[in-house]
Design an enzyme around this catalytic site. Sequence first.
Site, PDB file in Angstrom:
ATOM      1  N   ASP A 226       0.860  -1.175   0.000  1.00 32.60           N
ATOM      2  CA  ASP A 226       0.000   0.000   0.000  1.00 32.60           C
ATOM      3  C   ASP A 226       0.900   1.230   0.000  1.00 32.60           C
ATOM      4  OD1 ASP A 226      -2.361   1.851   0.640  1.00 32.60           O
ATOM      5  OD2 ASP A 226      -3.310  -0.117   0.573  1.00 32.60           O
ATOM      6  N   HIS A 279      -3.557   4.257  -3.844  1.00 30.14           N
ATOM      7  CA  HIS A 279      -2.845   3.584  -2.747  1.00 30.14           C
ATOM      8  C   HIS A 279      -1.436   3.175  -3.166  1.00 30.14           C
ATOM      9  CE1 HIS A 279      -6.139   3.214   0.189  1.00 30.14           C
ATOM     10  NE2 HIS A 279      -6.918   3.140  -0.858  1.00 30.14           N
ATOM     11  N   GLU A 350     -10.611   3.707  -4.494  1.00 30.33           N
ATOM     12  CA  GLU A 350     -10.411   4.980  -3.801  1.00 30.33           C
ATOM     13  C   GLU A 350      -9.475   5.949  -4.508  1.00 30.33           C
ATOM     14  OE1 GLU A 350     -11.440   4.211   0.751  1.00 30.33           O
ATOM     15  OE2 GLU A 350      -9.404   3.544   0.286  1.00 30.33           O
TER      16      GLU A 350
END
Length: 614
Positions: A226, A279, A350
């Site tokens: 991440d 990410h 996201e």
Amino acid sequence: MKLTSLVVTIAPLLALTQAVKVNPLPAPRSIDWLDENPISVNLDKLNLEIGAENSIISEAFYRTVSTLRKLKWYPAATEAPISSFVPFPTAEAAVDAKKKKRDSQRTFDLSGLSVVEVTVNDYAADLQMGVNETYTLSVSPSSIIIESETVWGVLHAFTTLQQLIIYDNSKFVIEGSVNIWDAPLYQHRGVMVDTGRNYLSIDSILDQIDMMALSKLNSLHIHLDDAQSWPLLLNSYPEMIMDAYSEREIYTIQDLQHIIKYAKNRGVRVIPEIDLPGHARAGWRQINPDLVACGDSWWSNDVWASHTAVEPPPGQLDIMNDEVYEVIADVYNELSEIFTDNVFHVGADEIQTGCYNMSTLIQNWFKEDPSRSWNDLSQYYVDKAYPIFMNKTNRRLMMWEDILLTPEGAHTLPTDVILQSWNNDLVNIQNLTSRGYDVIVSSSSHFYLDCGFGGWVSNDPRYIDDYSNDVFNTGLGGSWCAPYKTWQRIYDYDFTANLTDAQAEHVIGAEVALWSEQVDSTVLTQKIWPRAAALAESTWSGNRNSEGYLRTNELTQRILNFREYLVALGFGASPLVPKYCLLNPHACDLYQNQTVLEQYGTHNDKNSTIAVLN
Ligand SMILES: *[C@@H]1O[C@H](CO)[C@@H](O)[C@H](O)[C@H]1NC(C)=O
Ligand SMILES: *[C@@H]1O[C@H](CO)[C@@H](O)[C@H](O)[C@H]1NC(C)=O
Ligand SMILES: *[C@@H]1O[C@H](CO)[C@@H](O)[C@H](O)[C@H]1NC(C)=O
Ligand SMILES: *[C@@H]1O[C@H](CO)[C@@H](O)[C@H](O)[C@H]1NC(C)=O
Ligand SMILES: *[C@@H]1O[C@H](CO)[C@@H](O)[C@H](O)[C@H]1NC(C)=O
Ligand SMILES: *[C@@H]1O[C@H](CO)[C@@H](O)[C@H](O)[C@H]1NC(C)=O
Ligand SMILES: *[C@@H]1O[C@H](CO)[C@@H](O)[C@H](O)[C@H]1NC(C)=O
């Protein structure tokens, strides 16, 4: 006097229900106890009889036998399946019934069964999504017979057999003749772990595989990296490892291969995830800082309107930088050589527009044509990256649903991509399946195991003990997906409710997910287990009884015993109840009425049930 009267009340109950002690988890699709005459098993001589030599089967058999020998397992108080027509025994009566049964004289065949006969139709079937996991297991006084289409079904038969054989009166026994037919409702039954936020030791990952195999979960999804860290030591870009947390907190190619082989030997697929293009910071920035947009910005919860990330640190691969695609291809191609599964997860969750506001390339691209939108930008990424990812034989991609269902999502996505759904429960599941996508359900409302542990960002004034913070501190408390998901909530989730049959067929499985902001190897097992066993059963044989009613109350003793079993094996699974409740079945129920769940309908009621797929 008291004992005598108890015996009188209990006897008809035992006759009505099949009073066996073992209660394997997940409950098999079909299990028929033919009698209650214990069959002795001679573990010291137990042999495998099989048509062809197969090391995966023989090693699994050896593991089963040695575990049985070591454990000498005798389950705590269990029960037969609940019949709604029989009043439940009181706690005291149940314990007495158990004692009585144990004390009753039995005769054992001193030699005992010493052969397990195994037949496999197709030895060649690889462990891939959709592989046939069906098996039958028949135990009679003269034989233990396993038949399966594939090697992988045999492994499931062994984990069932392992739970059937108990150590009673100084003997290994199976409690009676039994016929089992078993097969999963869903082909993908998984657990997701995250090695990007915190490192997970290799041993702690292997532990999860052991417990998954025992509960017939077959897919370990590893969110490998991440923005925070990059633990993979790759040949293509060894410099990425500069963003591991330390020299010790890494995975070499050999480590990954070891995990994959260990899992395969236990019937568990390993699905890698590299999160792209969001990410992404750690690792990538070591190759070239220009690959990462906004990586050095303040993530800014201070001014949420201009935030660049949903949690620190920020960073997303720059969609308009051509070098990004070369690097993605190299990393992806190398990992595709290591991971043997046909499914590869490429993230896609996201995307934060505020981050791309800091990319000159992207801002210029918008200026070139003012009609361009964020959706166009996402589409540009999909159109560039998808051919790179699909340049493999038999490849299926997995992505988070965000790529289609967020305001900045892509306009279109090929329908062969499997989408993992984590928001909006049934609404998103229906949306995606109605558009023809295969879906793996991880709704955060039910299947996120990290919820309810409070927040983790620091310098957070919301925890100050002031009346103005009362709502926060008595509410979510900083955990966006609070509350904690109990095993009952996980089990009760009817994630195909209200779907048409055609839509339901696109739900190919489910995963519980444990994000690791507040997790490392020290707490991994306790946060996953035994809760994941609730998903293991709902995805294997469903959460309903034969009449279609929720069987959560029936799972109670099964999961309590399963937890004890895990602990006996040396795994630190969390206790779910005071042990009193384990030893006194249903003494800790909220309602004495054993059929209260029935008011929530049956599987014929499309409004409230899990679809039965077979
Ligand atoms: C698995 O194999 C069995 C036995 O050959 C067969 O009856 C069944 O339909 C197969 N199941 C799946 C899901 O392919
Ligand atoms: C991104 O930039 C656009 C145009 O400059 C601006 O309207 C928008 O508010 C910015 N978004 C964020 C999240 O900063
Ligand atoms: C696909 O792979 C082949 C062989 O490795 C390569 O020549 C080709 O350029 C690749 N195509 C794409 C779109 O990456
Ligand atoms: C699915 O959700 C998207 C985004 O919210 C929406 O635009 C679309 O109309 C929905 N489609 C269906 C079939 O529900
Ligand atoms: C038990 O609960 C069921 C379902 O709510 C209800 O129909 C039944 O009447 C209850 N039984 C008793 C004895 O209260
Ligand atoms: C399911 O929901 C629909 C729509 O609300 C309703 O018309 C129907 O009666 C419900 N079915 C059952 C069995 O409750
Ligand atoms: C199914 O749909 C009906 C009608 O839209 C709705 O009332 C019901 O709550 C839905 N059931 C579930 C479990 O979402």
